[in-house]
Scaffold this motif. Structure first.
Motif, PDB file in Angstrom:
ATOM      1  N   VAL A   1       0.850  -1.180   0.000  1.00 43.13           N
ATOM      2  CA  VAL A   1       0.000   0.000   0.000  1.00 43.13           C
ATOM      3  C   VAL A   1       0.890   1.235   0.000  1.00 43.13           C
ATOM      4  O   VAL A   1       1.793   1.354   0.827  1.00 43.13           O
ATOM      5  CB  VAL A   1      -0.928   0.028   1.231  1.00 43.13           C
ATOM      6  N   VAL A   2       0.635   2.131  -0.939  1.00 43.55           N
ATOM      7  CA  VAL A   2       1.310   3.425  -0.964  1.00 43.55           C
ATOM      8  C   VAL A   2       0.401   4.410  -0.261  1.00 43.55           C
ATOM      9  O   VAL A   2      -0.729   4.640  -0.683  1.00 43.55           O
ATOM     10  CB  VAL A   2       1.599   3.882  -2.409  1.00 43.55           C
ATOM     11  N   GLY A   3       0.881   4.968   0.847  1.00 50.28           N
ATOM     12  CA  GLY A   3       0.038   5.839   1.660  1.00 50.28           C
ATOM     13  C   GLY A   3      -0.275   7.164   0.992  1.00 50.28           C
ATOM     14  O   GLY A   3       0.270   7.507  -0.064  1.00 50.28           O
ATOM     15  N   GLU A   4      -1.126   7.947   1.623  1.00 47.79           N
ATOM     16  CA  GLU A   4      -1.531   9.233   1.087  1.00 47.79           C
ATOM     17  C   GLU A   4      -0.315  10.147   0.903  1.00 47.79           C
ATOM     18  O   GLU A   4       0.477  10.342   1.832  1.00 47.79           O
ATOM     19  CB  GLU A   4      -2.542   9.897   2.022  1.00 47.79           C
ATOM     20  N   ASN A   5      -0.169  10.663  -0.307  1.00 39.44           N
ATOM     21  CA  ASN A   5       0.936  11.555  -0.680  1.00 39.44           C
ATOM     22  C   ASN A   5       2.312  10.928  -0.472  1.00 39.44           C
ATOM     23  O   ASN A   5       3.323  11.636  -0.418  1.00 39.44           O
ATOM     24  CB  ASN A   5       0.856  12.883   0.085  1.00 39.44           C
ATOM     25  N   GLN A   6       2.353   9.610  -0.384  1.00 40.42           N
ATOM     26  CA  GLN A   6       3.626   8.908  -0.238  1.00 40.42           C
ATOM     27  C   GLN A   6       4.144   8.516  -1.621  1.00 40.42           C
ATOM     28  O   GLN A   6       3.379   8.130  -2.499  1.00 40.42           O
ATOM     29  CB  GLN A   6       3.426   7.655   0.623  1.00 40.42           C
ATOM     30  N   SER A   7       5.468   8.636  -1.831  1.00 39.93           N
ATOM     31  CA  SER A   7       6.026   8.204  -3.110  1.00 39.93           C
ATOM     32  C   SER A   7       6.136   6.685  -3.142  1.00 39.93           C
ATOM     33  O   SER A   7       6.120   6.013  -2.100  1.00 39.93           O
ATOM     34  CB  SER A   7       7.406   8.825  -3.326  1.00 39.93           C
ATOM     35  N   ILE A   8       6.281   6.152  -4.352  1.00 34.78           N
ATOM     36  CA  ILE A   8       6.440   4.705  -4.495  1.00 34.78           C
ATOM     37  C   ILE A   8       7.701   4.238  -3.790  1.00 34.78           C
ATOM     38  O   ILE A   8       7.716   3.196  -3.122  1.00 34.78           O
ATOM     39  CB  ILE A   8       6.462   4.332  -5.991  1.00 34.78           C
ATOM     40  N   LEU A   9       8.781   5.021  -3.902  1.00 33.71           N
ATOM     41  CA  LEU A   9      10.028   4.646  -3.241  1.00 33.71           C
ATOM     42  C   LEU A   9       9.864   4.618  -1.728  1.00 33.71           C
ATOM     43  O   LEU A   9      10.309   3.671  -1.063  1.00 33.71           O
ATOM     44  CB  LEU A   9      11.134   5.635  -3.625  1.00 33.71           C
ATOM     45  N   GLN A  10       9.233   5.634  -1.158  1.00 38.05           N
ATOM     46  CA  GLN A  10       9.020   5.668   0.287  1.00 38.05           C
ATOM     47  C   GLN A  10       8.246   4.434   0.756  1.00 38.05           C
ATOM     48  O   GLN A  10       8.592   3.814   1.759  1.00 38.05           O
ATOM     49  CB  GLN A  10       8.265   6.932   0.676  1.00 38.05           C
ATOM     50  N   ALA A  11       7.217   4.079   0.017  1.00 35.01           N
ATOM     51  CA  ALA A  11       6.401   2.924   0.403  1.00 35.01           C
ATOM     52  C   ALA A  11       7.200   1.632   0.287  1.00 35.01           C
ATOM     53  O   ALA A  11       7.095   0.745   1.141  1.00 35.01           O
ATOM     54  CB  ALA A  11       5.147   2.859  -0.473  1.00 35.01           C
ATOM     55  N   ALA A  12       8.005   1.517  -0.761  1.00 35.65           N
ATOM     56  CA  ALA A  12       8.812   0.312  -0.949  1.00 35.65           C
ATOM     57  C   ALA A  12       9.809   0.142   0.198  1.00 35.65           C
ATOM     58  O   ALA A  12       9.931  -0.942   0.782  1.00 35.65           O
ATOM     59  CB  ALA A  12       9.533   0.361  -2.289  1.00 35.65           C
ATOM     60  N   LEU A  13      10.526   1.213   0.529  1.00 37.33           N
ATOM     61  CA  LEU A  13      11.511   1.133   1.605  1.00 37.33           C
ATOM     62  C   LEU A  13      10.837   0.845   2.942  1.00 37.33           C
ATOM     63  O   LEU A  13      11.370   0.099   3.776  1.00 37.33           O
ATOM     64  CB  LEU A  13      12.302   2.436   1.684  1.00 37.33           C
ATOM     65  N   GLN A  14       9.672   1.406   3.139  1.00 38.78           N
ATOM     66  CA  GLN A  14       8.922   1.170   4.374  1.00 38.78           C
ATOM     67  C   GLN A  14       8.522  -0.295   4.512  1.00 38.78           C
ATOM     68  O   GLN A  14       8.399  -0.816   5.624  1.00 38.78           O
ATOM     69  CB  GLN A  14       7.678   2.058   4.383  1.00 38.78           C
ATOM     70  N   ASN A  15       8.357  -0.957   3.356  1.00 39.49           N
ATOM     71  CA  ASN A  15       7.989  -2.377   3.338  1.00 39.49           C
ATOM     72  C   ASN A  15       9.204  -3.289   3.144  1.00 39.49           C
ATOM     73  O   ASN A  15       9.064  -4.435   2.719  1.00 39.49           O
ATOM     74  CB  ASN A  15       6.957  -2.641   2.244  1.00 39.49           C
ATOM     75  N   ASN A  16      10.394  -2.743   3.438  1.00 41.00           N
ATOM     76  CA  ASN A  16      11.649  -3.515   3.372  1.00 41.00           C
ATOM     77  C   ASN A  16      11.949  -4.048   1.977  1.00 41.00           C
ATOM     78  O   ASN A  16      12.540  -5.125   1.819  1.00 41.00           O
ATOM     79  CB  ASN A  16      11.628  -4.664   4.386  1.00 41.00           C
ATOM     80  N   ILE A  17      11.545  -3.294   0.963  1.00 45.50           N
ATOM     81  CA  ILE A  17      11.914  -3.605  -0.420  1.00 45.50           C
ATOM     82  C   ILE A  17      12.990  -2.586  -0.802  1.00 45.50           C
ATOM     83  O   ILE A  17      12.677  -1.426  -1.090  1.00 45.50           O
ATOM     84  CB  ILE A  17      10.711  -3.503  -1.374  1.00 45.50           C
ATOM     85  N   PRO A  18      14.263  -2.985  -0.777  1.00 49.51           N
ATOM     86  CA  PRO A  18      15.356  -2.004  -0.933  1.00 49.51           C
ATOM     87  C   PRO A  18      15.609  -1.580  -2.373  1.00 49.51           C
ATOM     88  O   PRO A  18      16.643  -1.884  -2.964  1.00 49.51           O
ATOM     89  CB  PRO A  18      16.555  -2.740  -0.338  1.00 49.51           C
ATOM     90  N   LEU A  19      14.654  -0.849  -2.944  1.00 46.66           N
ATOM     91  CA  LEU A  19      14.856  -0.340  -4.304  1.00 46.66           C
ATOM     92  C   LEU A  19      16.020   0.644  -4.318  1.00 46.66           C
ATOM     93  O   LEU A  19      16.261   1.348  -3.336  1.00 46.66           O
ATOM     94  CB  LEU A  19      13.581   0.359  -4.801  1.00 46.66           C
ATOM     95  N   PRO A  20      16.752   0.730  -5.433  1.00 48.19           N
ATOM     96  CA  PRO A  20      17.879   1.680  -5.506  1.00 48.19           C
ATOM     97  C   PRO A  20      17.377   3.115  -5.520  1.00 48.19           C
ATOM     98  O   PRO A  20      16.317   3.418  -6.060  1.00 48.19           O
ATOM     99  CB  PRO A  20      18.559   1.303  -6.820  1.00 48.19           C
TER     100      PRO A  20
END
Length: 343
Positions: free
Chosen positions: A267-286
């Motif tokens: 889930v990408v939160g309100e006004n959250q970027s895709i990168l922020q959501a990925a890192l928050q979910n322990n998906i270490p995108l570059p």
């Protein structure tokens, strides 16, 4: 591009001036790192239990035995000051694999390649020149290089040798503010038209320097009728990236991210970027800049729609092909699927 951490050894430090040094790097395991001329690497530091990332253009050519980055001391730049004051031969650094879209293709064809550099913005262009001129081709390269004075011209001796060795392919124009010879709106158009050897409809343009410098040149080129997709730009490395206020409101969305052969539903939160959501979910995108000015976080949207609130690197063609910057990208629906570029 899956994030992979490189362990690099500092082989040598060469001082170009009192506040600029080139760091020659090898891998700890001795393996060569593939990259393209004009790309950058992102160094990773841990400072006070916080991870800090900074991207630096490679000044070396892929033909050379060591990767090299050339760093200028910035008065308020924490990492540049640390690199020049503390890092020495034999030290180890952590970095992401080389990345970036500031690369030149089809350089063998008969066309003009104009390169505009301001100050230390010469760094990736220096890499490009060395690589292209080591190969046969019919393209003509014109470097328009702006500096404060003659003493601030970076890589001057090396550039002079390249020009002397390839007089039929490389023309260098130095513009020095100290001699009241500064680039301006009229001069951009005048220099391009004066030094073009082929039809401008096929010319390509590469700009690197401070943001106002790039903005002025790009505006003038577009005003001349140059298509935006033929203008590539590379901003200076930003030591700090201001948080840009999001004007639009982006509601929460469910998206899918393909990562290391797994499909993650997040889930990408309100006004959250895709990168922020990925890192928050322990998906270490570059990622590197987190401000839409580099392409480290670039991925492909293969389904759904994504809106970027800032983009200073992807062209209209890139966007049409589905490329997005995850650091400034927000999903517009629940159908978004994000996939990394092929290795």
């Amino acid at each position: 591009m899956i994030e992979h951490i490189l362990k690099l050894k500092v082989e040598r430090v060469k001082w170009e001036s009192a506040d600029i040094a080139t760091f020659y790097l090898s891998t700890a395991d001795g393996r060569a790192v593939p990259y393209e001329a004009g790309q950058f690497i992102t160094l990773i530091f841990n400072h006070r239990q916080e991870e800090i990332r900074r991207s630096y253009s490679l000044s070396s050519s892929p033909d050379e035995p060591f990767m090299a980055i050339t760093i200028k001391r910035i008065s308020n730049g924490e990492i540049s000051r640390f690199m020049l004051a503390k890092v020495k031969e034999g030290d180890q650094l952590s970095a992401l694999a080389p990345a970036g879209r500031f690369t030149i293709s089809n350089y063998r064809q008969p066309k003009d390649i104009f390169l505009f550099a301001g100050g230390s913005g010469i760094t990736p262009i220096f890499s490009q020149l060395k690589y292209i001129l080591a190969r046969d081709g019919e393209s003509k390269l014109t470097l328009i290089y702006s500096n404060q004075n003659a003493g601030s011209v970076l890589f001057k001796d090396e550039l002079d040798k390249l020009a002397a060795g390839h007089p039929d392919r490389l023309n260098i124009i130095h513009l020095l503010s100290s001699e009241a010879n500064r680039l301006n709106n009229d001069k951009v158009e005048k220099l391009v038209k004066q030094h073009a050897r082929f039809n401008l409809d096929n010319a390509v343009f590469y700009l690197c320097g401070p943001f106002p410098y790039i903005r002025m040149i790009r505006f003038d080129l577009v005003y001349m009728g140059i298509e935006k997709d033929r203008i590539r730009r590379e901003n200076f490395v930003l030591e700090t990236v201001p948080v840009t206020g999001v004007v639009a409101s982006f509601p929460p969305r469910n998206i899918k991210i393909q990562y290391r052969n797994e499909l993650h539903d997040i889930v990408v939160g309100e006004n959250q970027s895709i990168l922020q959501a990925a890192l928050q979910n322990n998906i270490p995108l570059p990622y590197s800049c987190r401000g839409g000015v580099c392409s480290t976080c670039m991925m492909k949207c293969i389904a759904g729609k994504v809106e970027m609130v800032k983009n200073d690197v992807l062209t209209d063609t890139d966007i049409a092909e589905g490329w997005v910057l995850t650091c400034t990208g927000h999903p517009l629906d629940d159908e978004v699927v994000i996939s990394p570029p092929p290795p």
